[in-house]
Design a protein around this motif. Sequence first.
Motif, short mmCIF file in Angstrom:
data_model
loop_
_atom_site.label_atom_id
_atom_site.label_comp_id
_atom_site.label_asym_id
_atom_site.label_seq_id
_atom_site.Cartn_x
_atom_site.Cartn_y
_atom_site.Cartn_z
N ALA A 111 11.59 55.55 -9.33
CA ALA A 111 11.11 55.91 -10.68
C ALA A 111 10.23 54.81 -11.25
O ALA A 111 9.15 55.08 -11.80
CB ALA A 111 12.31 56.16 -11.60
N SER A 124 6.85 54.60 -9.56
CA SER A 124 5.89 55.64 -9.99
C SER A 124 5.65 55.60 -11.51
O SER A 124 5.17 56.55 -12.09
CB SER A 124 6.36 57.03 -9.53
OG SER A 124 7.67 57.25 -10.00
N LYS A 139 7.49 55.79 -14.07
CA LYS A 139 8.18 56.75 -14.93
C LYS A 139 8.94 56.01 -16.01
O LYS A 139 9.49 54.93 -15.76
CB LYS A 139 9.21 57.52 -14.09
CG LYS A 139 8.75 58.86 -13.61
CD LYS A 139 9.98 59.66 -13.15
CE LYS A 139 9.64 60.59 -12.02
NZ LYS A 139 10.74 60.90 -11.15
N LYS A 140 9.02 56.61 -17.19
CA LYS A 140 9.90 56.06 -18.22
C LYS A 140 11.31 56.53 -17.92
O LYS A 140 11.53 57.72 -17.71
CB LYS A 140 9.47 56.56 -19.59
CG LYS A 140 8.32 55.78 -20.14
CD LYS A 140 8.61 55.34 -21.57
CE LYS A 140 7.58 54.35 -22.03
NZ LYS A 140 7.19 54.57 -23.41
#
Length: 381
Positions: free
Chosen positions: A255, A258, A260-261
């Motif tokens: 995550a 990439s 992502k939050k």
Amino acid sequence: MDKAEGKPAAKTGAGLEGVVAAESSIGDVDGVNGVLIYQGLDIHDLAEHSTFEETVFLLWHGRLPGRAELDGLRAELAANQQLPAEVSELMRRFPAGAEPMDALRTAVSALAFYDAGSRDLSREGALRTATKLTARLPVVVATFERLRNGKEPVEPRPDLNIASNFLHMLSGEEPSERVARIFDVCLILHADHELNASTFTSRVIAGTLADMYGAVTGAIAALSGPLHGGANTNVMKMLLEIGEPERAEAWLREALASKKKVMGFGHRVYKTEDPRSVWLRKFSRELGEARGETRWIEILERLRELMFAEKKLYPNVDYYSGSAYYLMGIPLDLFTPIFAVSRISGWTGHILEQYANNRLIRPRAEYVGPRGVPYVPIEER
Ligand code: ACO
């Protein structure tokens, strides 16, 4: 602001970060030391000793109630639980697949039609509306949950407090004393949080002297977003996706790689542990142990350690609450409506404060577009 020229004198950070936009005595967040107070009282003392109803009184009146005052508020809340028949009927026509936050927003807006006092913004009138809204929000959420599952709504019980009543209206069964108390403390913990996005929204609307139903309708919309109250549902979805504690590390690394939050981490104000998460972590663990299902808290704790090591980010209020509600058997998409069932107390407290000392909230924007653009007739474009 340069008042003479009417131009902004100072530019603020994106997202109004660090801007003080109101004076308030409702609550304060000390994001450096991790302290949250409601009307001067520490959240830990309230979570330890208070009840949601007592907290509601505190937020509206600025002090804890005496016994008779608390009994009076309880009686008024119980007397105002019933939804107008027209709203119950309207809710029967909501699509079963509607988002519960959309159902709540629509029902709250419709409640104004059936309240002749909705435009009375005097302290007494606004307090009456605040009482109705606080009493009815849990009934709306539970009614929608029953109807979308093809079941008849469960009548609210005037003898139960808001926490027990809500759980009773969802399932038709009275919760155990311990679960009812945990839920009651969850409501206390979510009741107010200074000028968060939804509370700010409610004050902007109230600042135009619009009615309280309108201000709360807007606040519900603001709360529904995944960057605000919507995060609690997304945290539980994340836990279900990860599934097992052994998978937590690989999931998180992917995550983060990439960009992502990760839901439930980070906060605009807290730069340390959110004091509410201390309680919610405890409840998540206790409920997991009671049900022999500790994997959620294990995943949460693993992610917490890793997020701190990697990003120096702490969990926020939405991080543990979802797993606690999940372990109580509550559907995922009701987590954010539950937030609203609690936060109605803070919203209405802030709206009361805004009405009492109102000035229209109207900031400026820094214009970054072109000027002097000639108008070209449509045939020539
Ligand atoms: N996961 C990964 N990185 C994060 C997270 C996160 N959850 N939160 C912040 N960061 C990082 C950002 O990527 C950014 O890094 P950068 O400077 O390298 O670009 C830095 O930390 C600052 O983050 P911002 O998003 O600019 O902080 P902001 O104050 O605008 O946002 C917010 C705060 C919205 C809560 C944010 O942390 C977030 O999106 N968290 C996830 C959603 C969430 O849990 N919301 C609930 C908040 S509590 C509540 O409203 C009830």
